[in-house]
Design a protein around this motif. Structure first.
Motif, PDB file in Angstrom:
ATOM      1  N   ALA A  18     -16.577  34.106  53.603  1.00  0.00           N
ATOM      2  CA  ALA A  18     -17.056  32.728  53.714  1.00  0.00           C
ATOM      3  C   ALA A  18     -15.856  31.996  54.417  1.00  0.00           C
ATOM      4  CB  ALA A  18     -18.018  32.302  52.871  1.00  0.00           C
ATOM      5  N   GLU A  19     -14.558  31.978  53.723  1.00  0.00           N
ATOM      6  CA  GLU A  19     -13.493  30.995  53.983  1.00  0.00           C
ATOM      7  C   GLU A  19     -13.201  31.070  55.454  1.00  0.00           C
ATOM      8  OE1 GLU A  19     -11.321  29.486  52.551  1.00  0.00           O
ATOM      9  OE2 GLU A  19     -11.515  29.880  50.350  1.00  0.00           O
ATOM     10  N   SER A  20     -13.055  29.616  55.843  1.00  0.00           N
ATOM     11  CA  SER A  20     -12.873  29.490  57.213  1.00  0.00           C
ATOM     12  C   SER A  20     -11.695  30.338  58.084  1.00  0.00           C
ATOM     13  CB  SER A  20     -12.479  28.047  57.459  1.00  0.00           C
ATOM     14  OG  SER A  20     -11.475  27.494  56.873  1.00  0.00           O
ATOM     15  N   MET A  21     -10.608  30.686  57.117  1.00  0.00           N
ATOM     16  CA  MET A  21      -9.557  31.234  57.663  1.00  0.00           C
ATOM     17  C   MET A  21      -9.550  32.782  57.784  1.00  0.00           C
ATOM     18  SD  MET A  21      -7.323  29.464  59.487  1.00  0.00           S
ATOM     19  CE  MET A  21      -5.893  30.522  59.539  1.00  0.00           C
ATOM     20  N   TYR A  22     -10.808  33.376  57.012  1.00  0.00           N
ATOM     21  CA  TYR A  22     -10.803  34.659  56.668  1.00  0.00           C
ATOM     22  C   TYR A  22     -10.700  35.370  57.884  1.00  0.00           C
ATOM     23  CZ  TYR A  22     -12.818  39.148  55.689  1.00  0.00           C
ATOM     24  OH  TYR A  22     -13.208  40.631  55.417  1.00  0.00           O
ATOM     25  N   GLY A  23     -11.088  35.039  59.147  1.00  0.00           N
ATOM     26  CA  GLY A  23     -11.060  35.967  60.268  1.00  0.00           C
ATOM     27  C   GLY A  23      -9.922  36.120  60.888  1.00  0.00           C
ATOM     28  N   ALA A  24      -9.082  35.065  60.793  1.00  0.00           N
ATOM     29  CA  ALA A  24      -7.530  34.837  61.358  1.00  0.00           C
ATOM     30  C   ALA A  24      -6.567  35.771  60.516  1.00  0.00           C
ATOM     31  CB  ALA A  24      -7.271  33.481  61.701  1.00  0.00           C
ATOM     32  N   ILE A  25      -6.716  35.549  59.031  1.00  0.00           N
ATOM     33  CA  ILE A  25      -6.104  36.477  58.178  1.00  0.00           C
ATOM     34  C   ILE A  25      -6.191  37.826  58.214  1.00  0.00           C
ATOM     35  CG2 ILE A  25      -5.131  36.564  56.002  1.00  0.00           C
ATOM     36  CD1 ILE A  25      -4.244  34.091  57.357  1.00  0.00           C
ATOM     37  N   ASN A  26      -7.583  38.118  58.222  1.00  0.00           N
ATOM     38  CA  ASN A  26      -7.841  39.794  58.337  1.00  0.00           C
ATOM     39  C   ASN A  26      -7.408  40.110  59.669  1.00  0.00           C
ATOM     40  OD1 ASN A  26      -9.429  41.651  56.907  1.00  0.00           O
ATOM     41  ND2 ASN A  26     -10.842  41.609  58.642  1.00  0.00           N
ATOM     42  N   LYS A  27      -7.528  39.415  60.771  1.00  0.00           N
ATOM     43  CA  LYS A  27      -7.240  40.192  61.962  1.00  0.00           C
ATOM     44  C   LYS A  27      -5.589  40.359  61.953  1.00  0.00           C
ATOM     45  CE  LYS A  27      -9.272  38.249  65.217  1.00  0.00           C
ATOM     46  NZ  LYS A  27      -9.591  37.306  66.359  1.00  0.00           N
TER      47      LYS A  27
END
Length: 246
Positions: A130-139
């Motif tokens: 749910a963290e706003s930066m999850y997608g960018a960091i995971n990618k």
């Protein structure tokens, strides 16, 4: 006797894994990773040993059965990426020392704080989709494909070009990513070593160019918070790298 030993051994493994899970929830892995930027070589050795033990725990069969540890695969991805990155660095150093006829001693290199902080904050974000930066960091980690996904920025500034210069259509997301990497740069640039790796990614020039672009905007269109953060970050870089660098 053997059966008794096996029972005790099983109990130890179960306890070890559960303790590792509880510690990971408290941020212990992130703390250990951050310790790799310590100037104390003994502390770095301890940190590397702790991280290795966490990797062991993450891979144990019992860890797969801890239903609350849903973030285990993502955490494992990050710490294994770091482990491979350090192994690649060690292999290169060994090769160089062999060519020079030098013997290799056990040595845990000191990561620049800004790189260690990226890893530590990644470990705090990656368990929380749910963290706003999850997608960018995971990618960021999913895109690591060299040397089995090795973390390639042990000694450089990770993610800066991608996050600061994000070109996604969602302007709110672009702003969040830019603010996140600015905070990382401001908080993680602790000394001239950190400044050097930031300069290696042309961060000072890009920040100054961004300030110039902001000055040409209509004052009503300028994001005051971002502007202040940008100036604070540049101020930190000047202090850590020396005014002569600018």
């Amino acid at each position: 006797a053997d059966a008794s030993y096996d029972a005790r051994s099983t109990l130890y493994r179960e306890t070890f894994t559960k303790v590792a899970y509880r510690l990971s929830q408290k941020g212990a892995i992130a703390l250990s990773v951050m310790a790799l930027s310590s100037k104390c070589p003994e502390l770095r050795k301890i940190a590397a040993s702790v991280i290795y033990r966490f990797i062991q725990a993450l891979r144990m069969e019992e860890a797969h059965g801890i239903t609350a540890w849903r973030s285990r695969p993502q955490i494992n991805m990050v710490v294994c990426s770091l482990q491979r990155g350090l192994m690649v660095s060690r292999a290169r150093r060994l090769s160089k020392n062999t060519e020079n006829g030098e013997e290799e001693m056990l040595h845990i290199p000191m990561l620049p704080a800004v790189s260690a902080l990226f890893l530590a904050r990644s470990l705090m974000i990656i368990p929380r989709p749910a963290e706003s930066m999850y997608g960018a960091i995971n990618k960021f980690y999913l895109r690591l494909d060299n040397n089995g996904g090795a973390y390639a920025d042990c000694f450089s500034l990770p993610g800066f070009m991608t996050l600061f210069g994000s070109v996604q259509e969602d302007t709110d997301l672009v702003r969040r990513e830019r603010l996140w990497i600015l905070h990382l740069l401001k908080d993680g640039t602790l000394d001239s070593y950190c400044y050097k790796v930031a300069a290696g990614r042309h961060a000072p020039e890009l920040l100054l160019s961004f300030v110039d672009a902001m000055c040409s905007r209509n004052p009503q269109d300028v994001d005051e918070y971002e502007c202040l953060l940008l100036l604070d970050t540049i101020s930190v870089l000047v202090e850590r790298g020396g005014a002569s660098s600018f």
